[in-house]
Design a protein around this motif. Structure first.
Motif, mmCIF file in Angstrom:
data_model
loop_
_atom_site.group_PDB
_atom_site.id
_atom_site.type_symbol
_atom_site.label_atom_id
_atom_site.label_comp_id
_atom_site.label_asym_id
_atom_site.label_seq_id
_atom_site.Cartn_x
_atom_site.Cartn_y
_atom_site.Cartn_z
ATOM 1 N N UNK A 79 50.799 52.766 63.433
ATOM 2 C CA UNK A 79 50.808 53.838 62.438
ATOM 3 C C UNK A 79 51.722 54.993 62.814
ATOM 4 N N UNK A 80 52.162 55.018 64.059
ATOM 5 C CA UNK A 80 53.091 56.060 64.491
ATOM 6 C C UNK A 80 52.468 57.416 64.749
ATOM 7 N N UNK A 81 51.152 57.514 64.698
ATOM 8 C CA UNK A 81 50.470 58.784 64.975
ATOM 9 C C UNK A 81 50.228 58.932 66.480
ATOM 10 N N UNK A 82 50.134 60.168 66.977
ATOM 11 C CA UNK A 82 49.778 60.362 68.385
ATOM 12 C C UNK A 82 48.410 59.731 68.662
ATOM 13 N N UNK A 83 48.261 59.108 69.823
ATOM 14 C CA UNK A 83 47.019 58.417 70.164
ATOM 15 C C UNK A 83 46.316 59.138 71.312
ATOM 16 N N UNK A 84 45.034 59.436 71.093
ATOM 17 C CA UNK A 84 44.172 60.002 72.130
ATOM 18 C C UNK A 84 43.049 59.007 72.400
ATOM 19 N N UNK A 85 42.372 59.176 73.512
ATOM 20 C CA UNK A 85 41.354 58.191 73.886
ATOM 21 C C UNK A 85 40.063 58.865 74.312
ATOM 22 N N UNK A 86 38.968 58.280 73.860
ATOM 23 C CA UNK A 86 37.634 58.644 74.324
ATOM 24 C C UNK A 86 37.111 57.456 75.126
ATOM 25 N N UNK A 87 36.753 57.683 76.378
ATOM 26 C CA UNK A 87 36.224 56.617 77.221
ATOM 27 C C UNK A 87 34.807 56.931 77.659
ATOM 28 N N UNK A 88 33.922 55.970 77.554
ATOM 29 C CA UNK A 88 32.533 56.153 77.960
ATOM 30 C C UNK A 88 32.238 55.211 79.120
ATOM 31 N N UNK A 143 38.302 54.572 70.815
ATOM 32 C CA UNK A 143 37.065 54.735 71.579
ATOM 33 C C UNK A 143 36.878 53.494 72.447
ATOM 34 N N UNK A 144 36.842 53.710 73.748
ATOM 35 C CA UNK A 144 36.658 52.623 74.712
ATOM 36 C C UNK A 144 35.213 52.680 75.225
ATOM 37 N N UNK A 145 34.450 51.654 74.914
ATOM 38 C CA UNK A 145 32.996 51.659 75.087
ATOM 39 C C UNK A 145 32.549 51.504 76.537
ATOM 40 N N UNK A 146 31.284 51.840 76.751
ATOM 41 C CA UNK A 146 30.631 51.572 78.037
ATOM 42 C C UNK A 146 30.243 50.096 78.103
ATOM 43 N N UNK A 147 29.936 49.634 79.282
ATOM 44 C CA UNK A 147 29.541 48.240 79.492
ATOM 45 C C UNK A 147 28.298 47.894 78.683
ATOM 46 N N UNK A 148 28.415 46.858 77.862
ATOM 47 C CA UNK A 148 27.266 46.381 77.108
ATOM 48 C C UNK A 148 26.835 47.266 75.960
ATOM 49 N N UNK A 149 27.705 48.191 75.553
ATOM 50 C CA UNK A 149 27.359 49.087 74.438
ATOM 51 C C UNK A 149 28.187 48.701 73.213
ATOM 52 N N UNK A 150 27.577 48.183 72.167
ATOM 53 C CA UNK A 150 28.300 47.809 70.954
ATOM 54 C C UNK A 150 28.931 49.016 70.274
ATOM 55 N N UNK A 151 29.979 48.770 69.522
ATOM 56 C CA UNK A 151 30.741 49.861 68.908
ATOM 57 C C UNK A 151 29.923 50.714 67.941
ATOM 58 N N UNK A 152 28.885 50.157 67.358
ATOM 59 C CA UNK A 152 28.071 50.903 66.413
ATOM 60 C C UNK A 152 27.448 52.151 67.020
ATOM 61 N N UNK A 153 27.277 52.149 68.338
ATOM 62 C CA UNK A 153 26.695 53.302 69.019
ATOM 63 C C UNK A 153 27.577 54.544 68.869
ATOM 64 N N UNK A 154 28.868 54.322 68.648
ATOM 65 C CA UNK A 154 29.826 55.428 68.573
ATOM 66 C C UNK A 154 30.141 55.839 67.129
ATOM 67 N N UNK A 155 29.376 55.314 66.178
ATOM 68 C CA UNK A 155 29.646 55.569 64.763
ATOM 69 C C UNK A 155 29.585 57.060 64.433
#
Length: 307
Positions: free
Chosen positions: A113-122, A47-59
């Motif tokens: 970990x060798x798993x396929x990687x997907x991305x969520x970007x905000x 999860x790639x966060x928005x500007x100034x948004x701490x990671x806890x927002x995406x919990x």
């Protein structure tokens, strides 16, 4: 890698384990993240966060995705949340470091970990994929509210509000503190001064940092991204309406692109705006992304099995 571990109650049959992890950015800066792991993950999501948004927002999203079999890594960029120094005064960095160094290293963490990687970007998070050195490791990205940031793409009321904030409210605050005290305005985490200066500069241009003579190389760099992108714009997101999204996404010119426009009522929500993609009640939005990732993973697995 793990500093502490606690158990999160799961809505699924298996409990989800979340662990605080420390890792190092490509240039040596220490970063902090949270890894949400189901017992037998079939793929990973960063999860790639928005500007100034701490990671806890995406919990909530991270827990939800983990309950559906995805290992999820959230993290704070340098200067934000758990990856911030004791004081931002005098803290120097480039706004581009978040993608070039921080996100690149988060992808490396999952790649082990060798798993396929997907991305969520905000928002900025969707811009950041093109800044990474290892975007080829990302199978696909779903991004929300990613646009060029120029006020000209916004409705009149929001346009006036943004210009007042940039030109009247922010400058004296930054001059007084040495950073942008965004938290005092309840707009997010405080921002390093270099992030503020670059962000303000680039938002003056219809094509954002691609119009900056000092960033000419970015056009070539973004053209190298070939990972499929699902670019979402909520039609009530005044900061990143479809015109703004297109202005930025055109530079991912070699990435298979699907544009998705969202009406809040279609997802059982009263409003989405710029932040509602990850708030409570957005499960139907998350289902759409996870279904896309699962479908891609299934097709790729079948392809390898028949090879």
């Amino acid at each position: 890698m793990s500093e502490s571990t606690h158990m999160t109650p799961s809505k699924a049959q298996a409990e989800i384990q979340s662990s605080t992890i420390a890792f190092t950015a490509a240039d040596g800066y220490p970063l902090s993240g949270l890894l949400y792991a189901p017992p037998e993950p079939h793929a990973s999501i960063v999860v790639s966060s928005a500007t100034g948004v701490p990671q806890g927002f995406y919990r909530r999203f991270a827990e939800y995705a983990a309950q559906h079999g995805f290992q999820v890594l959230t993290f704070d960029y340098r200067g934000i949340g758990a990856s911030s120094p004791q004081s931002l005064k005098g803290f120097r960095m480039s706004y581009l470091d978040w993608g070039r160094h921080d996100l690149s290293s988060a992808i490396d963490v999952l790649a082990k970990d060798g798993l396929p990687i997907y991305m969520i970007g905000h928002s900025y998070g969707g811009q950041a994929l093109g800044l990474t050195r290892n975007h080829h490791l990302v199978k696909a990205m779903q991004c929300y509210g990613t646009g060029a940031g120029w006020h000209g793409y916004m409705p009149l009321k929001e346009k006036i509000k943004v210009q007042v904030i940039w030109n009247i409210v922010f400058p004296p605050l930054v001059a007084l503190t040495g950073y942008l005290p965004w938290s005092k305005l309840n707009m997010g985490a405080d921002l390093p001064i270099d992030v503020y200066r670059q962000w303000r500069k680039w938002c003056k241009n219809p094509t954002y940092f691609f119009a900056d003579p000092e960033q000419r190389a970015l056009k070539t760099q973004y053209a190298q991204v070939k990972s499929p992108i699902f670019a979402v714009a909520a039609l009530d997101d005044d900061w990143a309406l479809p015109a703004s999204r297109h202005a930025f996404m055109q530079y991912y010119r070699n990435a298979p692109m699907q544009f998705i426009d969202m009406q809040a009522q279609d997802y059982g929500m009263q409003a989405i705006g710029h932040m509602g993609y990850f708030r409570k009640g957005a499960e139907k939005i998350w289902d759409q992304a996870l279904h896309q990732f699962k479908t891609m993973h299934t097709l790729e697995s079948a392809k390898h099995a028949s090879a």
